[in-house]
Design an enzyme around this catalytic site. Structure first.
Site, PDB file in Angstrom:
ATOM      1  N   VAL A   1       0.839  -1.198   0.000  1.00 15.90           N
ATOM      2  CA  VAL A   1       0.000   0.000   0.000  1.00 15.90           C
ATOM      3  C   VAL A   1       0.877   1.253   0.000  1.00 15.90           C
ATOM      4  CG1 VAL A   1      -2.044  -1.024   1.056  1.00 15.90           C
ATOM      5  CG2 VAL A   1      -0.189  -0.192   2.522  1.00 15.90           C
TER       6      VAL A   1
ATOM      7  N   ARG B   1       4.165   2.384  -2.547  1.00 12.98           N
ATOM      8  CA  ARG B   1       4.361   2.882  -3.901  1.00 12.98           C
ATOM      9  C   ARG B   1       4.557   1.704  -4.845  1.00 12.98           C
ATOM     10  NH1 ARG B   1       2.252   6.463  -2.144  1.00 12.98           N
ATOM     11  NH2 ARG B   1       2.869   8.640  -1.913  1.00 12.98           N
TER      12      ARG B   1
ATOM     13  N   ASP C   1      -2.508  -2.455  -3.790  1.00 11.21           N
ATOM     14  CA  ASP C   1      -3.362  -1.283  -3.981  1.00 11.21           C
ATOM     15  C   ASP C   1      -2.668  -0.246  -4.846  1.00 11.21           C
ATOM     16  OD1 ASP C   1      -5.811   0.227  -3.376  1.00 11.21           O
ATOM     17  OD2 ASP C   1      -4.463   1.578  -2.297  1.00 11.21           O
TER      18      ASP C   1
ATOM     19  N   GLU D   1      -0.148   3.222 -13.415  1.00  9.82           N
ATOM     20  CA  GLU D   1      -1.537   3.502 -13.055  1.00  9.82           C
ATOM     21  C   GLU D   1      -2.127   4.517 -14.035  1.00  9.82           C
ATOM     22  OE1 GLU D   1      -1.958   4.583  -8.940  1.00  9.82           O
ATOM     23  OE2 GLU D   1      -0.822   2.849  -8.234  1.00  9.82           O
TER      24      GLU D   1
ATOM     25  N   HIS E   1      -5.679   1.838  -6.177  1.00  4.32           N
ATOM     26  CA  HIS E   1      -5.155   2.916  -5.332  1.00  4.32           C
ATOM     27  C   HIS E   1      -6.278   3.569  -4.516  1.00  4.32           C
ATOM     28  CE1 HIS E   1      -1.351   5.640  -5.240  1.00  4.32           C
ATOM     29  NE2 HIS E   1      -1.958   5.644  -4.070  1.00  4.32           N
TER      30      HIS E   1
ATOM     31  N   SER F   1      -7.192   2.428  -1.081  1.00  2.35           N
ATOM     32  CA  SER F   1      -7.217   1.886   0.277  1.00  2.35           C
ATOM     33  C   SER F   1      -7.500   2.950   1.329  1.00  2.35           C
ATOM     34  CB  SER F   1      -5.887   1.199   0.602  1.00  2.35           C
ATOM     35  OG  SER F   1      -4.804   2.091   0.441  1.00  2.35           O
TER      36      SER F   1
END
Length: 371
Positions: free
Chosen positions: A282, A284, A308, A313, A332, A334
Site C-alpha cells: 500500500v 508505492r 493497492d 496507473e 489505489h 485503500s
C-alpha cells in the site's frame, strides 16, 4: 482524479492596508475533495479564524495524471519531456504564486521558487512528495511538509480486510456460494502469526497497533533500530530486510518512494519469505518488481498477495497482473476518500498554528532523504 476544467476562481477581498496579509494559496485539484461544499467552506473558515492577517485564495492548479505520476518518481526533475506536459499557468495562478507565503497543494510547477519569491512553506495534501521534490522543493527559504499519517487508520483497516480475507479463505467461500455448494472451507488464525512491516511511519504504526490487538507478533524495518517503536516487537535495519522476511507469515509495504526503495521486493526478496506467506503493498508501485511477484505467486512461493498500488496507473487491461493467481488488486483506493481532506485540513490547521508561532512543523521532509 479528473483533469476537467476547474470552476470559476473566487477571491477574498484584500485586508486593510495597515494589516499586512499572509497569503495562503489553496491549489490542490478541487475534484479530489469529494465532500459537500459547505464542509470545505467550514474548513476554510476555521483556517481564517487562526489569524486575522490570513488571506485565503482559492486558485487551483491541475496537472495531467500522467505528468503527476511521472513526477512522483525519483530523479524525474531533469527530464525535459515532462516539462513539455506541464500546463500553461494562467494569469491568476501566476499572480497568486507571486504573492503567496503559504500553499496547500498536490502539485506545483517546475522551479516554483522562482515563480513564488514570497513562498515560505508548502503543505502537501498527499503523503508522497516526489512531484514536489521535482518542483525544486524544499529550499533554504521554502519548507515542505507532507500529509503522512492522515490515511493511517483507513489504510490499516483496508490491509487487515485483505489479510483476513486471505487467511480466512473468503474467496473460496464466495466461490462455493456462487456454485451453490455447501462445503466447508476452514480458514486459519492470524493470532500467533508474525506480521512484518516495511516502513513503520503513519500507516505502519497503525498496522502495528491493530496487529498486536489481534495477538500477532510485529516485526518492522527502520533505519533507527536503536529507538523502540510502539507496538513493534522487533526492529530490523533495512539492510536486514531478508532476515525479517524469513520470519514473517504476512508482510506489508508502506514505504515512501525514494531512489533506495525502487525494486526492493524482487525475486530474491520473495524467495526469502516463508512459503505460503501473504504480501501486501500500500506504499508505492515502484517498490515491487511485478514480474517477480507474479512468478512467486505462480510458483507457489507466495500464498497470496494484495496490491493497492502498481507501477503503471491506471493498470492496462492486458497487464499480466490481472491474471496472477491469488492476487487481490485495487485501484489505489485503500484510503477513505470522504475523510481524507477533513484530516488534511486538521493537519494543516495544526501546522499553520505552529508556523504562526514560529514552532517546528509536523511532517517536515528531510531534503537529503526525500521523505
Amino acid at each position: 482524479m479528473s483533469d476537467a476544467p476547474e470552476p470559476e476562481q473566487t477571491h477574498r477581498p484584500a485586508p486593510e492596508p495597515d494589516r499586512p496579509s499572509i497569503v495562503v494559496a489553496v491549489m490542490y485539484p478541487s475534484a479530489w475533495d469529494i465532500r459537500p461544499a459547505h464542509v470545505l467552506a467550514a474548513d476554510l473558515d476555521a483556517v481564517r479564524a487562526l489569524d486575522p492577517r490570513l488571506e485565503i485564495v482559492d486558485c487551483r492548479y491541475v496537472e495531467p495524471e500522467r505528468l503527476r505520476t511521472e513526477r512522483g518518481r525519483p530523479g524525474t526533475a531533469a527530464r525535459p519531456e515532462l516539462r513539455e506536459l506541464a500546463p500553461e499557468l494562467t494569469a491568476d495562478q501566476r499572480d497568486l504564486l507571486a504573492r503567496a507565503e503559504i500553499a496547500l497543494v498536490a502539485d506545483l510547477p517546475f522551479e516554483v521558487a522562482d515563480l513564488a519569491p514570497k513562498l515560505r512553506w508548502v503543505q502537501s495534501c498527499a503523503a508522497g512528495n516526489g512531484q514536489l521534490l521535482s518542483a525544486g522543493l524544499p529550499t533554504e527559504r521554502i519548507r515542505l511538509t507532507t500529509a503522512a499519517g492522515v490515511n493511517g487508520t483507513p489504510i490499516a483497516e483496508f490491509v487487515f480486510a485483505r489479510m483476513l480475507a486471505f487467511f480466512k479463505r473468503h474467496r473460496e467461500l464466495d466461490a462455493l456460494q456462487d456454485a451453490r455448494r455447501w462445503k466447508p472451507a476452514f480458514g486459519g488464525l492470524i493470532q500467533g502469526r508474525t506480521l512484518g512491516l516495511i516502513g513503520v511511519g503513519g500507516i505502519g504504526s497503525q498496522l502495528a497497533r491493530r496487529a498486536q490487538a489481534f495477538g500477532m507478533t510485529v516485526h518492522a524495518t527502520r533505519r533507527r533500530v536503536e529507538v523502540p517503536a510502539e507496538h513493534v516487537d522487533r526492529l530490523f535495519h533495512p539492510d536486514d530486510l531478508h532476515e525479517m522476511l524469513a520470519g514473517c507469515d504476512a508482510v506489508v509495504s508502506a514505504a515512501p518512494e525514494t531512489a533506495d526503495t525502487v525494486g526492493t521486493m524482487n525475486a530474491a526478496a520473495f524467495a526469502a519469505m516463508r512459503e505460503g506467506a501473504f504480501y501486501c503493498n500500500v506504499g508505492r508501485g515502484s517498490f515491487v518488481v511485478e514480474a517477480d511477484l507474479i512468478a512467486a505467486l505462480r510458483g507457489g512461493r507466495l500464498g497470496g498477495a494484495a496490491l493497492d498500488v502498481v507501477a503503471a496507473e491506471p493498470l492496462p487491461a492486458d497487464d499480466p497482473l490481472w491474471d496472477a493467481p491469488n492476487l487481490y488488486l485495487s485501484a489505489h483506493c485503500s484510503s477513505a476518500a470522504l475523510e481524507h481532506f477533513t484530516e488534511v485540513f486538521r493537519l494543516f490547521r495544526d501546522n499553520l498554528a505552529r508556523y504562526l508561532a514560529g514552532e517546528e512543523l509536523r511532517n517536515r521532509i528531510d531534503p537529503d532523504a526525500g521523505c
